[in-house]
Write an enzyme that holds these catalytic residues in place. Structure first.
Site, short mmCIF file in Angstrom:
data_model
loop_
_atom_site.label_atom_id
_atom_site.label_comp_id
_atom_site.label_asym_id
_atom_site.label_seq_id
_atom_site.Cartn_x
_atom_site.Cartn_y
_atom_site.Cartn_z
N LYS A 194 -4.79 1.88 6.02
CA LYS A 194 -4.88 1.74 4.57
C LYS A 194 -3.58 1.11 4.08
O LYS A 194 -2.50 1.66 4.29
CB LYS A 194 -5.10 3.10 3.91
CG LYS A 194 -5.12 3.02 2.39
CD LYS A 194 -5.49 4.33 1.75
CE LYS A 194 -5.50 4.21 0.24
NZ LYS A 194 -5.88 5.47 -0.42
N ARG A 204 -7.73 3.27 -9.84
CA ARG A 204 -6.76 4.17 -10.48
C ARG A 204 -7.07 4.31 -11.97
O ARG A 204 -6.84 5.36 -12.56
CB ARG A 204 -5.33 3.68 -10.23
CG ARG A 204 -4.96 3.77 -8.76
CD ARG A 204 -3.56 3.24 -8.47
NE ARG A 204 -3.32 3.18 -7.02
CZ ARG A 204 -2.24 2.61 -6.47
NH1 ARG A 204 -1.32 2.07 -7.24
NH2 ARG A 204 -2.10 2.60 -5.16
N GLU A 232 -2.00 3.37 14.42
CA GLU A 232 -2.75 4.29 13.54
C GLU A 232 -4.12 4.59 14.13
O GLU A 232 -4.59 5.73 14.10
CB GLU A 232 -2.89 3.69 12.14
CG GLU A 232 -1.61 3.67 11.32
CD GLU A 232 -1.22 5.04 10.77
OE1 GLU A 232 -1.89 6.04 11.11
OE2 GLU A 232 -0.23 5.13 10.02
N LYS A 247 -8.78 -0.66 5.04
CA LYS A 247 -8.86 -0.75 3.58
C LYS A 247 -7.63 -1.43 3.00
O LYS A 247 -6.53 -1.06 3.39
CB LYS A 247 -8.96 0.68 3.03
CG LYS A 247 -8.94 0.78 1.52
CD LYS A 247 -8.89 2.22 1.10
CE LYS A 247 -8.83 2.29 -0.40
NZ LYS A 247 -8.83 3.63 -0.88
N TYR A 312 -18.75 -0.94 -4.11
CA TYR A 312 -19.33 -0.77 -5.45
C TYR A 312 -20.51 -1.72 -5.66
O TYR A 312 -21.23 -1.61 -6.63
CB TYR A 312 -18.24 -1.00 -6.52
CG TYR A 312 -17.04 -0.10 -6.30
CD1 TYR A 312 -17.05 1.21 -6.77
CD2 TYR A 312 -15.94 -0.53 -5.57
CE1 TYR A 312 -15.98 2.06 -6.51
CE2 TYR A 312 -14.87 0.31 -5.31
CZ TYR A 312 -14.90 1.60 -5.78
OH TYR A 312 -13.85 2.46 -5.52
C1 PBG Z 1 -6.33 7.38 -3.15
C2 PBG Z 1 -7.41 6.38 -3.08
C3 PBG Z 1 -7.33 5.09 -3.59
C4 PBG Z 1 -8.55 4.47 -3.35
C5 PBG Z 1 -9.36 5.40 -2.69
N1 PBG Z 1 -8.63 6.57 -2.52
C6 PBG Z 1 -6.25 4.42 -4.36
C7 PBG Z 1 -4.86 4.56 -3.93
O1 PBG Z 1 -4.54 4.75 -2.75
O2 PBG Z 1 -4.04 4.48 -4.82
C8 PBG Z 1 -8.88 3.08 -3.76
C9 PBG Z 1 -10.29 2.66 -3.75
C10 PBG Z 1 -10.57 1.42 -4.50
O3 PBG Z 1 -9.66 0.71 -5.00
O4 PBG Z 1 -11.75 1.11 -4.65
N2 PBG Z 1 -6.39 8.47 -2.33
#
Ligand code: PBG
Length: 325
Positions: A194, A204, A232, A247, A312
Site C-alpha cells: 500500500k 478521506r 512485504e 494499492k 467503486y
Molecule cells: C485507510 C484507508 C485508505 C483507503 C482505504 N483504507 C486511505 C488512507 O490510507 O489514507 C483508501 C481507499 C480509496 O482511496 O479508495 N486505512
C-alpha cells in the site's frame, strides 16, 4: 507479408475467441460506506454516485447489487467525530453501529461475502492508521488495538478481514488472535503493498479521516519502490495472508505483475477513490467515454495479474456487463 496480426482481429467472433483476459463481475469487490442513523443516503461530492448509507436504506442497495451478480462487499464506517479518540476504542465497542450492521446484513443475506476494514483511521482523533504518541506511530501498540478490532469484526460475522494499516507484523498477530478464538475460517486480505498515494483524497472525504497532522509516509510505501513490495509480500504470506493486495492499482500495474509472478497466494488490487474520481471528472467534461474508460481500466488491472479488484465501478460495470450478454 506472411504474418498479418490483423487477421486475428477481423471479426467479433475471432476477436472473442482469442481474447486473453477475462473480466467479469465475479472479480469485483464493491466498497460501501456506512453511516449511523436511518434514512441516510448522502452523496460524497468527490466520489460521484457513491453514498454514505444508513443500514435501512443499504438493504435494498445490497439487494440490487446482488441481483447484478456482485457478491463481495468491503464495508467502511463513517464515524461521528464525537466518537473518535486516540486509541480508537469505538472500533470494538459493543454498540458500534458498523458491527451491528454487519450482523444484520449477514442475517439478511447469508450468501453475501463481507470484507471489513482494519485500521485505526476511521475511529482515530489523530486521523492516522496507527496509535500516535509524541508524533510517532507506535507499531506493536497499534497491533494490540488491531487485534481487538479484527476479533470484534469476526464475531460480528466478517468473512474477510482487510488490514489496511501497514503496521509490521499485524497479519501474524491478527491470524493468531482469530485462530485462538476459533475463527480459523475467517480470511485475511492484507493490504501488502500500500503506497503513500495522492489518490486516496476522495476516500478521506467520505470518512472525514484525513490525518490531522503529518502524512502516512512512515508506514505506507514510497511510490518509487518496487523491490520493497517483494519483502512485504514475503512477510504477509509467511504470516498467513490468504490474499495480498496492491494499492492503488493503476499507477502500480508493474507491482501487481511482479507479485503475481512470484506469489503463492492470489493477488488483489484496490482501484482507489482518486482513480474512480478522475474518470468521472473527465467523463463529465465529455473528454473520455465513461463505459469504455471504466472497462479498459478494470481490464488492465486483471491483465496485470489481479484476481480480484476492489472498485467503486463495481455496480456500473455489473450493469454494463449484464446488458452486453
Ligand atoms: C485507510 C484507508 C485508505 C483507503 C482505504 N483504507 C486511505 C488512507 O490510507 O489514507 C483508501 C481507499 C480509496 O482511496 O479508495 N486505512
Amino acid at each position: 507479408m506472411l504474418i498479418r496480426p490483423r487477421r486475428n482481429r477481423k471479426s467479433e467472433a475471432v476477436r472473442n475467441m482469442v481474447e486473453e483476459t477475462h473480466l467479469g463481475v465475479e472479480h469485483l469487490i464493491y466498497p460501501i460506506f456506512l453511516k449511523n442513523g436511518s434514512q441516510v443516503k448522502e452523496e460524497i461530492p468527490s466520489l460521484p454516485n457513491t453514498y454514505r448509507w444508513s443500514l435501512d436504506l443499504l438493504m435494498s442497495e445490497i439487494e440490487s447489487c446482488m441481483e447484478l451478480g456482485i457478491r463481495i462487499f468491503d464495508l467502511f464506517p463513517a464515524v461521528d467525530e464525537s466518537l473518535k479518540d486516540k486509541t480508537a476504542t469505538y472500533s470494538y465497542a459493543e454498540d458500534n453501529f458498523y458491527l451491528l450492521a454487519i450482523r444484520k446484513l449477514k442475517e439478511h443475506f447469508p450468501e453475501m461475502t463481507i470484507m471489513t476494514d482494519v485500521a485505526m483511521d476511521p475511529y482515530s482523533s489523530d486521523g492516522h492508521d496507527g496509535l500516535v504518541v509524541d508524533g510517532k506511530i507506535l507499531n506493536e501498540e497499534t497491533n494490540v488495538i488491531l487485534n481487538k478490532m479484527s476479533l470484534a469484526q469476526a464475531e460480528a460475522g466478517a468473512d474477510i478481514i482487510g488490514p489496511s494499516d501497514m503496521m509490521d507484523g499485524r497479519v501474524k498477530s491478527i491470524r493468531q488472535t482469530l485462530d485462538k478464538n476459533g475463527f480459523t475460517e475467517v480470511s485475511i486480505m492484507s493490504y501488502t503493498a500500500k503506497y503513500a498515494s495522492s489518490f486516496y483524497g476522495p476516500f478521506r472525504d467520505a470518512l472525514n479521516s484525513a490525518p490531522k497532522s503529518g502524512d502516512k509516509k512512515t508506514y505506507q510505501m514510497n511510490p518509487a519502490n518496487k523491490r520493497e513490495a517483494l519483502l512485504e509480500a514475503e512477510l504477509d504470506i509467511q504470516e498467513g495472508a490468504d490474499f495480498i493486495m496492491v494499492k492503488p492499482a493503476l499507477c502500480y500495474l508493474d507491482v501487481i505483475h511482479l507479485l503475481n509472478e512470484v506469489s503463492s497466494v492470489p493477488i488483489t488490487a484496490y482501484n482507489v477513490s482518486g482513480e474512480y474520481a478522475m474518470l468521472h471528472a473527465a467523463a463529465e467534461k465529455g473528454w473520455i467515454n465513461y463505459d469504455l474508460g471504466m472497462t479498459e481500466m478494470l481490464l488492465s488491472i486483471r491483465r496485470a495479474g489481479a484476481s480480484g479488484i476492489l472498485t467503486y465501478f463495481a455496480k456500473d460495470f455489473a450493469r454494463l456487463y449484464r446488458n452486453k450478454r
